[in-house]
Scaffold this motif. Structure first.
Motif, short mmCIF file in Angstrom:
data_model
loop_
_atom_site.label_atom_id
_atom_site.label_comp_id
_atom_site.label_asym_id
_atom_site.label_seq_id
_atom_site.Cartn_x
_atom_site.Cartn_y
_atom_site.Cartn_z
N GLY A 94 -45.71 22.05 -40.86
CA GLY A 94 -46.73 22.28 -39.85
C GLY A 94 -46.79 23.69 -39.31
N GLY A 95 -46.19 24.66 -40.02
CA GLY A 95 -46.24 26.03 -39.53
C GLY A 95 -45.64 26.15 -38.15
N LEU A 96 -46.40 26.71 -37.24
CA LEU A 96 -45.94 26.85 -35.86
C LEU A 96 -45.75 25.50 -35.19
N GLY A 97 -46.37 24.47 -35.74
CA GLY A 97 -46.19 23.12 -35.21
C GLY A 97 -44.74 22.65 -35.32
N GLN A 98 -44.01 23.17 -36.33
CA GLN A 98 -42.59 22.81 -36.47
C GLN A 98 -41.81 23.29 -35.25
N LEU A 99 -42.08 24.54 -34.84
CA LEU A 99 -41.40 25.09 -33.66
C LEU A 99 -41.80 24.33 -32.40
#
Length: 221
Positions: free
Chosen positions: A165-170
């Motif tokens: 998820g890109g920045l969604g992971q963070l």
């Protein structure tokens, strides 16, 4: 324990990780938009040339758009696996409705007198499309591109459901640990990425449509 929403210390410690996820988020968005454009343009042209197919094409893209994003990624995962491919397919599916609809509206809105004049000058169907219809449909196409791009930036974060998820992971990790700086940093970067991509599209549209700038100047005078 101090838990601020904004923290330079977090960026110093995790800058490499943040940059990596920002790159993933950006490339996913750009790739999804390029694939969606490559599919949407021919679909809109087919719908324009064959009114009978317009309903089914718009209906199919509309159905894809109504499927909840979490459900779509989860449904795709058993067939396409966990990771980038699954997220890309989902992002393209969601972008298609906006792009196809706006492209079709733009093509249908081209002045018939201009089209007739071009045909009278002996323009072939391909030349007519490339030099008359598409340039005149650009404002509507660009509007669709801007909406679809910003929406795609937001939807990439949902890819966390399949581990990509890109920045969604963070953001997800920050929510799990209640680490505010991680949540706020990823959210602000998503917002900044959407604004930057939207600005690039506006600048590209201004370059591609110099006649629009001339009209704006004339109107101002």
């Amino acid at each position: 324990m101090d838990n601020p929403w904004l923290s330079l210390d977090y960026l110093r410690r995790s800058g490499g990780e943040v940059w990596e996820h920002l790159q993933i988020h950006t490339t996913l968005t750009v790739e999804a938009m390029l694939i969606a454009i490559a599919l949407a343009l021919p679909l809109a042209m087919i719908a324009r040339r064959s009114p009978r197919l317009s309903g089914p094409i718009l209906g199919l893209t509309g159905v894809l758009y109504t499927v909840p994003s979490f459900a779509l990624f989860a449904l795709l995962a058993p067939f396409t696996g966990i990771g980038r491919t699954t997220v890309l397919i989902g992002l393209v599916a969601y972008a298609l409705l906006v792009l196809v609809r706006n492209t079709l509206v733009g093509l249908q809105g081209v002045d018939p007198d201009i089209v007739d004049a071009a045909r009278g000058l002996g323009y072939s169907p391909t030349r007519l499309l490339l030099t008359v219809e598409l340039p005149n449909a650009l404002p509507s196409i660009v509007a669709g591109l801007r909406i679809a791009t910003v929406s795609t930036v937001a939807l990439v974060t949902v890819g966390v459901v399949v581990g990509y998820g890109g920045l969604g992971q963070l953001m997800f990790r920050g929510m799990q640990s209640n680490y505010r700086a991680q949540i706020a940093t990823s959210a602000l970067l998503c917002l900044a990425l959407a604004l930057v991509l939207d600005l690039l599209l506006v600048l590209a549209a201004r370059w591609a449509m110099p006649w629009a700038r001339s009209r704006a100047r004339s109107a101002a005078v």
